[in-house]
Design a protein around this motif. Structure first.
Motif: not given
Length: 255
Positions: A154-161, A163-167, A182-185, A201-209
């Motif tokens: 998917t493309r996450d329209s609310s992601a500041a960093q 924005p491509i998200r894999v579920f 959820e992974g972020a690219f 490993a599937l990279p975590q979304p920045p907001e998870y860290r």
């Protein structure tokens, strides 16, 4: 089509060509109900999440979870019929919620399905259901066996960093559970490379860290509210045909 699913279409004709085509596809499927809601009075609307077993015999990788909306006009004896396929139950639920289904009425799936393996799975499912139009689906893949998984790109329209998200949903038949992550690219090409190579490993979304405690709290709240303890069901490999793990509603488990 499963005898369990009755959309009460007798004496109702499709209101338009799109409804006629969707209804034709509906009758051609092999559907097992995972969740459903029928409105009152007079059952003017129906919302259904179902696993379509006929897809398992078609093109490999195609989504197997059907989201169905029927709106009846009893005064005209017509109905409008909408149907869309998704790789995961949570995205099918989101589609129905966006079309008027009360979230609490479609959030839980019935039957003896695989269960979420952990709190984070519950939290990610709830995030998808509540996302409105936040995620633009770019691609998906469902695999019944080796690996037992399903993913939605998917493309996450609310992601500041990133924005491509894999579920990514992965099933464990032995434990009768599944996980959803959820992974972020940074871009779609990088995500597709990861999906095909799986070299890290599937990279975590920045907001998870740095927010592990907050994630645990939100997941616990989601679980206690019962929003989706059964949310992702997919048919069980031993009791029905299999579908991908992230969405492999093998009747019995709908990841």
């Amino acid at each position: 089509m499963s005898d369990e699913l009755d959309l009460r279409l007798d004496d109702l004709g499709p209101a338009n060509a799109a409804s006629e085509n969707a209804e034709r596809n509906f009758w051609a499927g092999d559907l097992t109900v995972l969740a459903e809601h029928h409105t009152t009075p007079h059952g003017s609307h129906s919302y259904v999440v179902a696993h379509d077993g006929s897809v398992t015999w078609g093109i490999p990788g195609e989504p197997q979870v059907a989201a169905i909306k029927v709106a009846r006009n009893l005064s005209l004896n017509t109905c409008t019929f909408e149907m869309a396929y998704h790789a995961s139950v949570a995205f099918a639920q989101n589609w129905l919620i966006e079309r008027g289904c009360p979230p609490e009425r479609i959030a839980q799936t019935g039957g003896d399905y695989m269960q979420p393996a952990d709190d984070l799975t519950l939290q990610v499912e709830q995030q998808i259901r509540d996302s409105s139009t936040r995620y633009q689906v770019l691609d998906s893949q469902t695999s019944d066996y080796d690996p037992c998984e399903a993913w939605t790109l998917t493309r996450d329209s609310s992601a500041a960093q990133a924005p491509i998200r894999v579920f990514l949903e992965e099933g464990d038949f032995a434990a009768h559970t599944y996980t959803l992550r959820e992974g972020a690219f940074a871009d779609e090409a990088t995500a597709q490379t990861w999906l095909h190579e799986r070299g890290s490993a599937l990279p975590q979304p920045p907001e998870y860290r740095g927010d592990a405690a907050a994630l645990r709290t939100r997941a616990a709240l989601t679980r206690s509210a019962g929003a989706s303890a059964l949310s992702k069901a997919g048919p069980d490999a031993q009791s029905a045909p299999s579908v991908g793990t992230a969405q492999r509603p093998i009747p019995g488990r709908s990841m």
